[in-house]
Design an enzyme around this catalytic site. Structure first.
Site, mmCIF file in Angstrom:
data_model
loop_
_atom_site.group_PDB
_atom_site.id
_atom_site.type_symbol
_atom_site.label_atom_id
_atom_site.label_comp_id
_atom_site.label_asym_id
_atom_site.label_seq_id
_atom_site.Cartn_x
_atom_site.Cartn_y
_atom_site.Cartn_z
ATOM 1 N N ASN A 110 -2.153 6.146 2.713
ATOM 2 C CA ASN A 110 -2.190 4.686 2.554
ATOM 3 C C ASN A 110 -3.453 4.306 1.798
ATOM 4 O O ASN A 110 -4.472 4.980 1.901
ATOM 5 C CB ASN A 110 -2.199 4.016 3.934
ATOM 6 N N HIS A 112 -6.224 1.285 1.461
ATOM 7 C CA HIS A 112 -6.694 0.117 2.221
ATOM 8 C C HIS A 112 -7.909 -0.493 1.516
ATOM 9 O O HIS A 112 -8.837 0.243 1.148
ATOM 10 C CB HIS A 112 -7.044 0.537 3.650
ATOM 11 N N SER A 139 -10.342 2.595 0.378
ATOM 12 C CA SER A 139 -10.203 3.913 1.007
ATOM 13 C C SER A 139 -8.758 4.375 0.898
ATOM 14 O O SER A 139 -7.833 3.576 1.048
ATOM 15 C CB SER A 139 -10.542 3.832 2.501
ATOM 16 N N ASP A 148 -4.709 2.069 10.184
ATOM 17 C CA ASP A 148 -5.864 2.281 9.301
ATOM 18 C C ASP A 148 -6.925 3.205 9.900
ATOM 19 O O ASP A 148 -8.132 3.012 9.664
ATOM 20 C CB ASP A 148 -6.505 0.920 8.926
HETATM 21 C C1 GAR Z 1 -3.931 -3.713 -2.416
HETATM 22 O O1 GAR Z 1 -5.172 -4.339 -2.502
HETATM 23 C C2 GAR Z 1 -3.880 -2.772 -1.227
HETATM 24 O O2 GAR Z 1 -5.094 -2.117 -0.996
HETATM 25 C C3 GAR Z 1 -3.563 -3.729 -0.111
HETATM 26 O O3 GAR Z 1 -2.633 -4.617 -0.648
HETATM 27 C C4 GAR Z 1 -2.846 -4.722 -2.070
HETATM 28 C C5 GAR Z 1 -1.542 -4.421 -2.763
HETATM 29 O O4 GAR Z 1 -1.635 -4.626 -4.145
HETATM 30 N N1 GAR Z 1 -3.046 -3.037 1.026
HETATM 31 C C6 GAR Z 1 -3.272 -3.408 2.273
HETATM 32 O O5 GAR Z 1 -3.917 -4.390 2.572
HETATM 33 C C7 GAR Z 1 -2.632 -2.520 3.336
HETATM 34 N N2 GAR Z 1 -3.057 -2.904 4.616
HETATM 35 P P1 GAR Z 1 -0.556 -4.031 -5.130
HETATM 36 O O6 GAR Z 1 0.822 -4.417 -4.586
HETATM 37 O O7 GAR Z 1 -0.837 -4.697 -6.439
HETATM 38 O O8 GAR Z 1 -0.736 -2.542 -5.192
#
Ligand code: GAR
Length: 192
Positions: A110, A112, A139, A148
């Site tokens: 994942n 994060h 991360s 997480d």
């Molecule tokens: C990213 O910033 C990712 O790190 C976060 O959501 C966004 C997705 O962007 N993920 C989380 O918060 C997971 N808990 P994307 O759809 O453009 O890749």
């Protein structure tokens, strides 16, 4: 499902925009890449990210999240059908059950948007700014039953400037997300 010589079969779960998925697709297309993205699943059939995947001729599935077990059972069938070796969550905003993790039994990663173990869960940038942290970051970690909390594979930080707000910080962190996710996948494949 056929295996591509020298490649690891990857599936990606997304929920929305899909910019991390896009960076993984770009990485997978590089010469000598270790990965082949075979399958993209979204709990949101309208996710923008599914369009990138279709454009790259990757199989996509929108599986509405009626309930967790329905989504997970349908996904597990597809992961098996396509002989997936590693599952990457990229902006996937649902929490997978211990049962799913056990049944899949292969690595799940994942991304994060924080320097774990700091700021698990949501609104990471808001919390970092509010706490006047000097650094934020992203991360890549192994997914376990505990949110997480699995082993961190790769992490990178960025400075938080006094002029930063949630939006500007999100932009800076997203840039490093796109950089470290492909590297983290290669890292676990080279040295499992
Ligand atoms: C990213 O910033 C990712 O790190 C976060 O959501 C966004 C997705 O962007 N993920 C989380 O918060 C997971 N808990 P994307 O759809 O453009 O890749």
């Amino acid at each position: 499902m056929e295996k591509y010589p020298g490649k690891t079969n990857i599936a990606v779960f997304i929920s929305g925009r899909g910019s991390n998925l896009k960076s993984l697709i770009n990485h997978s297309k590089k010469k000598n890449s270790l990965i082949k993205i075979i399958l993209v699943i979204s709990n949101n059939p309208d996710a923008k990210g599914l369009k990138y995947a279709s454009k790259a001729r990757i199989k996509t599935y929108g599986i509405k999240f009626k309930n967790k077990s329905n989504f997970e059972n349908n996904s597990l069938k597809l992961l098996k059908k396509y002989d997936i070796d590693v599952l990457c969550l990229a902006g996937f905003m649902k929490i997978l059950s211990g049962n799913f993790i056990k049944k899949f039994s292969k690595p799940i990663l994942n991304i994060h948007p924080s320097l774990l173990p700091k700021y698990k869960g949501l609104n990471t940038h808001e919390r970092a700014i509010k706490n006047k942290d000097k650094f934020a970051g992203a991360s890549i970690h192994k997914v376990t039953e505990k949110l997480d909390s699995g082993k961190v594979i790769l992490q990178k930080k960025v400075k938080i400037l006094r002029s930063d707000n949630v939006k500007s910080l999100e932009k800076k962190v997203l840039k490093i997300e796109h950089e470290i996710y492909p590297k983290a996948i290669d890292k676990i494949l080279i040295n499992p």
